[in-house]
Design an enzyme around this catalytic site. Structure first.
Site, short mmCIF file in Angstrom:
data_model
loop_
_atom_site.label_atom_id
_atom_site.label_comp_id
_atom_site.label_asym_id
_atom_site.label_seq_id
_atom_site.Cartn_x
_atom_site.Cartn_y
_atom_site.Cartn_z
N SER A 215 -2.58 -40.64 -28.27
CA SER A 215 -3.27 -39.93 -27.19
C SER A 215 -4.55 -39.31 -27.75
CB SER A 215 -2.38 -38.81 -26.63
OG SER A 215 -1.20 -39.35 -26.08
N LYS B 105 2.60 -34.21 -16.83
CA LYS B 105 2.31 -33.85 -18.23
C LYS B 105 1.60 -32.51 -18.21
CE LYS B 105 0.87 -36.92 -21.30
NZ LYS B 105 1.93 -37.08 -22.30
N ARG C 92 10.00 -42.22 -22.51
CA ARG C 92 9.59 -40.83 -22.74
C ARG C 92 10.72 -39.91 -22.32
NH1 ARG C 92 6.57 -36.90 -19.54
NH2 ARG C 92 5.26 -35.61 -20.85
#
Length: 214
Positions: free
Chosen positions: A112, A141, A43
């Protein structure tokens, strides 16, 4: 690579924010794998394309060495370019059907989801697993909406594909997720934010194994 549900037990999401000046991402990821991480997601929100590509190649090689699935977050083009095992997309990224069309039938696609409706649609459109969260408050996040444990359980019951929980999960709170039907957890700081990454991963994996069986 076809997805093995067991590989989702302890899913490590990288974050270079935790790197010390002398550390390389590939080295800390190797420590996590040696400690028992079963799945790796790269990520990167702020790297330029070339650096991202080089890092992705390095991590792909590492994960192949240990036979651990390796996916790219969001960037379908880089996943294609380096022949990663798959990709993970959020609700605001490329639609699952389009990702599947680009990657083909044999790549892993994670999606997600925050609601039962999103989860069912993702499954119908070809997702292999779901990441649901944030199940606890999280700083890593900032775009993640909170998902209640009731919703988490409802999502697990509504789909046939594996579900992992993400968001604010730690060694101290992971057992609170027992009884929801999860296949595993995805974490960032609970692994990469720890002083001894290998040991922290080992201990978290032991607790997660207990949690998924309850």
């Amino acid at each position: 690579m076809k997805l093995d549900k067991n590989s989702l037990l302890l899913y490590a999401v990288t974050d270079r924010h935790w790197l010390k000046p002398e550390e390389r991402l590939v080295d800390v990821v190797e420590q996590a794998i040696k400690g028992g991480a079963t799945f790796i997601q790269l990520r990167e929100k702020n790297l330029n394309e070339q650096s991202f590509l080089e890092e992705a190649v390095e991590l792909k090689t590492l994960c192949a060495k240990y036979h651990v699935p390796f996916v790219i977050n969001d960037n379908v083009e880089i996943a294609l370019k380096i022949d990663a095992d798959g990709v993970h997309v959020g609700q605001s990224d490329m639609e699952t059907l389009d990702v599947r069309a680009k990657l083909g039938p044999n790549k892993i696609i994670g999606v997600s989801a925050q609601t039962v409706e999103q989860a069912i649609l993702a499954q119908q459109h070809g997702a292999d697993y779901l990441g649901v969260g944030a199940v606890f408050p999280t700083e890593s996040k900032d775009d993640a909406d909170d998902v209640s444990h009731e919703t988490l359980k409802a999502i697990c019951e509504a789909v046939d594909i594996p579900v992992i929980a993400i968001g604010g999960i730690t060694y101290e709170n992971v057992e609170q997720l027992s009884g929801n039907g999860l296949s595993g957890i995805a974490v960032i700081g609970a692994i990469f934010g720890q002083e001894d990454i290998k040991e922290a991963t080992t201990q978290l994996k032991l607790k997660t194994e207990i949690m998924v069986k309850k």
